[in-house]
Write an enzyme that holds these catalytic residues in place. Sequence first.
Site, PDB file in Angstrom:
ATOM      1  CD  GLN A  65       2.235 -26.472 -32.094  1.00 58.32           C
ATOM      2  OE1 GLN A  65       3.044 -25.717 -32.579  1.00 58.32           O
ATOM      3  NE2 GLN A  65       2.480 -27.746 -31.874  1.00 58.32           N
ATOM      4  CB  SER A  66       0.074 -20.691 -27.704  1.00 55.73           C
ATOM      5  OG  SER A  66      -0.653 -21.490 -26.832  1.00 55.73           O
ATOM      6  CB  SER A  67       3.720 -19.544 -31.055  1.00 55.91           C
ATOM      7  OG  SER A  67       3.979 -20.848 -31.560  1.00 55.91           O
ATOM      8  CB  CYS A  68       0.179 -21.504 -34.833  1.00 56.99           C
ATOM      9  SG  CYS A  68      -0.332 -21.802 -36.529  1.00 56.99           S
ATOM     10  CG  HIS A  69      -1.241 -15.313 -38.109  1.00 54.60           C
ATOM     11  ND1 HIS A  69      -1.834 -14.247 -37.467  1.00 54.60           N
ATOM     12  CD2 HIS A  69      -1.702 -15.295 -39.393  1.00 54.60           C
ATOM     13  CE1 HIS A  69      -2.622 -13.604 -38.324  1.00 54.60           C
ATOM     14  NE2 HIS A  69      -2.550 -14.224 -39.496  1.00 54.60           N
TER      15      HIS A  69
END
Length: 145
Positions: free
Chosen positions: A7-11
């Site tokens: 997921q894009s926002s996942c570090h």
Amino acid sequence: MIRLYTQSSCHSSRVARQWLETHGIKFKEKNFSVDSPTVQDLKRILSLTEHGVDDIISARSKDYPKIATKLPEMPLNEALKLLCENPKLLRRPIIISDSKIQIGFNEDDIRQFIPRPVRRLKFNAMLNRLDGNEDGSVTSKRMVE
């Protein structure tokens, strides 16, 4: 082929992608922020888990409390459809191969995706260094075949 679900926002997703790229491991990425998972994706992932849906649900998701009481009683297909519609409920990253799965990023565990011959070469090189044989020649009796 290794599949990386992110997921894009996942570090942790970004770290896993970078780790695979750094180690020259080919993979196909599916970003759930852009392309929601399919029931087929989730069934493939679940086929490799030990505890089914419980292994892939993120209890830390802000949406989790809304479904927490309903989930245990929910039929599997209904739960899968719910996860397809709400991919932020999934833990990430999810990394799978034909027979292996890793949910979340762990640098020790992700090494399982390095092909065995490469792991063996690196291990033998490490043993040679420990034996004081810096040039990499094979003199160690501990060499792994």
